[in-house]
Design a protein around this motif. Structure first.
Motif: not given
Length: 115
Positions: A102-115
């Motif tokens: 299992v690999r997890g990569r959790i980003g900030s909400a703002k960073a993910v919204e921009k992509n």
């Protein structure tokens, strides 16, 4: 030396990748299907660490065959990465232990919204 290698189990996908924004529901389901010539039951599930994930194993009956669905969900509330491994103990002499990375990569909400 030559020979035929027979598959004991089909695991699809072979590993879990949990990627998404902190605070959102991130999950993935893995199908575990014993091959016809090598039936087995999963007796126990455990995670090496388990702090960042929740998992649930469900058995399904397909005619005379049993298969399994493993659902893995992210629990990490803050941004970051993690690695874990789920171990499935079986009653099979051919494949007594199945590992699912299992690999997890959790980003900030703002960073993910921009992509």
């Amino acid at each position: 030396m030559a020979g035929t290698v027979k598959r004991v189990v089909t695991v699809a996908p072979q590993y879990v990748r949990l990627q998404g924004a902190a605070g959102t529901k991130v999950r993935q389901t893995v199908s575990i299907v014993p091959e016809k010539d090598f039936p087995f039951k999963i007796l126990k599930t455990s995670a090496r660490d388990g702090r960042n994930i929740r998992y649930r194993l469900r058995e399904e009956q397909n005619g005379s065959r049993i298969s399994y669905l493993l659902t893995v969900e992210n629990l990490k509330a803050e941004q970051g990465r993690y690695y874990d491994r789920i171990e499935l103990t079986t009653d099979s002499e051919h494949k007594p232990l199945i590992h699912i990375n299992v690999r997890g990569r959790i980003g900030s909400a703002k960073a993910v919204e921009k992509n």
